[in-house]
Motif scaffolding. Structure first.
Motif, short mmCIF file in Angstrom:
data_model
loop_
_atom_site.label_atom_id
_atom_site.label_comp_id
_atom_site.label_asym_id
_atom_site.label_seq_id
_atom_site.Cartn_x
_atom_site.Cartn_y
_atom_site.Cartn_z
N ALA A 1 46.20 26.20 123.84
CA ALA A 1 46.31 25.05 122.94
C ALA A 1 46.74 24.00 123.95
O ALA A 1 47.48 24.38 124.77
CB ALA A 1 47.32 25.39 121.73
N GLU A 2 46.16 22.89 123.64
CA GLU A 2 46.72 21.54 124.29
C GLU A 2 48.08 21.36 124.25
O GLU A 2 48.54 21.59 123.05
CB GLU A 2 45.71 20.70 124.07
N ASP A 3 48.91 20.95 124.93
CA ASP A 3 50.32 20.33 124.76
C ASP A 3 50.23 19.50 123.65
O ASP A 3 49.55 18.73 123.28
CB ASP A 3 50.88 19.80 125.78
N GLY A 4 51.20 19.84 122.56
CA GLY A 4 51.40 19.06 121.65
C GLY A 4 50.61 19.53 120.26
O GLY A 4 50.75 19.05 119.31
N GLU A 5 49.78 20.29 120.31
CA GLU A 5 48.64 20.72 119.42
C GLU A 5 49.42 21.54 118.59
O GLU A 5 50.27 22.52 118.77
CB GLU A 5 47.39 21.28 119.90
N LYS A 6 48.94 21.47 117.34
CA LYS A 6 49.68 22.19 116.04
C LYS A 6 48.72 23.43 115.90
O LYS A 6 47.84 23.47 115.16
CB LYS A 6 49.70 21.49 114.81
N HIS A 7 48.87 24.35 116.92
CA HIS A 7 48.28 25.84 116.80
C HIS A 7 48.89 26.70 115.71
O HIS A 7 49.97 26.51 115.34
CB HIS A 7 48.25 26.21 118.20
N PRO A 8 48.05 27.69 115.30
CA PRO A 8 48.48 28.70 114.55
C PRO A 8 49.77 29.30 115.03
O PRO A 8 50.20 29.49 116.09
CB PRO A 8 47.56 29.63 114.38
N ARG A 9 50.88 29.68 114.10
CA ARG A 9 52.04 30.29 114.38
C ARG A 9 51.64 31.53 115.19
O ARG A 9 52.49 31.94 116.11
CB ARG A 9 52.78 30.53 113.18
N ASP A 10 50.87 32.31 115.08
CA ASP A 10 50.60 33.53 115.58
C ASP A 10 50.11 33.40 117.20
O ASP A 10 49.91 34.39 117.91
CB ASP A 10 49.78 34.64 114.95
N TRP A 11 49.79 32.11 117.55
CA TRP A 11 49.40 31.80 118.88
C TRP A 11 50.72 31.58 119.49
O TRP A 11 51.22 30.54 119.97
CB TRP A 11 48.60 30.47 118.99
N CYS A 12 51.28 32.77 119.97
CA CYS A 12 52.73 32.87 120.59
C CYS A 12 52.75 31.82 122.03
O CYS A 12 51.67 32.20 122.67
CB CYS A 12 53.39 34.01 120.82
N GLY A 13 53.41 31.00 122.14
CA GLY A 13 53.58 30.12 123.34
C GLY A 13 52.32 29.21 123.67
O GLY A 13 51.86 28.72 124.48
N GLY A 14 51.58 29.07 122.40
CA GLY A 14 50.48 28.22 122.45
C GLY A 14 49.21 28.84 122.75
O GLY A 14 48.17 28.13 123.33
N ALA A 15 49.21 30.15 123.01
CA ALA A 15 47.93 30.98 123.55
C ALA A 15 47.45 31.99 122.39
O ALA A 15 48.33 32.69 121.60
CB ALA A 15 48.36 31.68 124.81
N CYS A 16 46.25 32.32 122.60
CA CYS A 16 45.95 33.32 121.58
C CYS A 16 45.96 34.83 122.24
O CYS A 16 45.59 35.07 123.47
CB CYS A 16 44.30 32.85 121.48
N TRP A 17 46.43 35.63 121.63
CA TRP A 17 46.74 36.83 122.19
C TRP A 17 45.85 38.13 121.44
O TRP A 17 45.99 38.25 120.26
CB TRP A 17 48.11 37.18 122.35
#
Length: 86
Positions: free
Chosen positions: A50-66
């Motif tokens: 996710a781009e900085d400051g974007e409201k990504h899903p909670r399960d994208w820990c650290g703003g990344a898809c895992w």
């Protein structure tokens, strides 16, 4: 609301901010990064971030898809992407 079509995640560009849609319908800006993560088998794999400051899903820990996040679960996957309207 935009009527632009969504593209399949397999055809996303690398290192370019795009709008993504994840399972469940949430939309936000993210970039696909080549070999930015490791699979559970310790092989390099691409990763949505996710781009900085974007409201990504909670399960994208650290703003990344895992494949397996810090809770041991898969993140909500990207189901579509499209270029950002200027």
């Amino acid at each position: 609301m935009s009527r632009r079509p969504w593209n399949h995640p397999d055809h996303a560009p690398y290192d370019e901010a795009v709008e993504v849609r994840v399972y469940g319908g949430k939309r936000f800006r993210a970039q696909l990064k080549r070999d930015a993560s490791m699979t559970e088998d310790e092989k390099p794999c691409d990763q949505w971030q996710a781009e900085d400051g974007e409201k990504h899903p909670r399960d994208w820990c650290g703003g990344a898809c895992w494949e397996s996040n810090s809770e041991g679960l898969a993140s909500d996957p990207v189901v579509g992407w499209r270029r950002i309207e200027e």
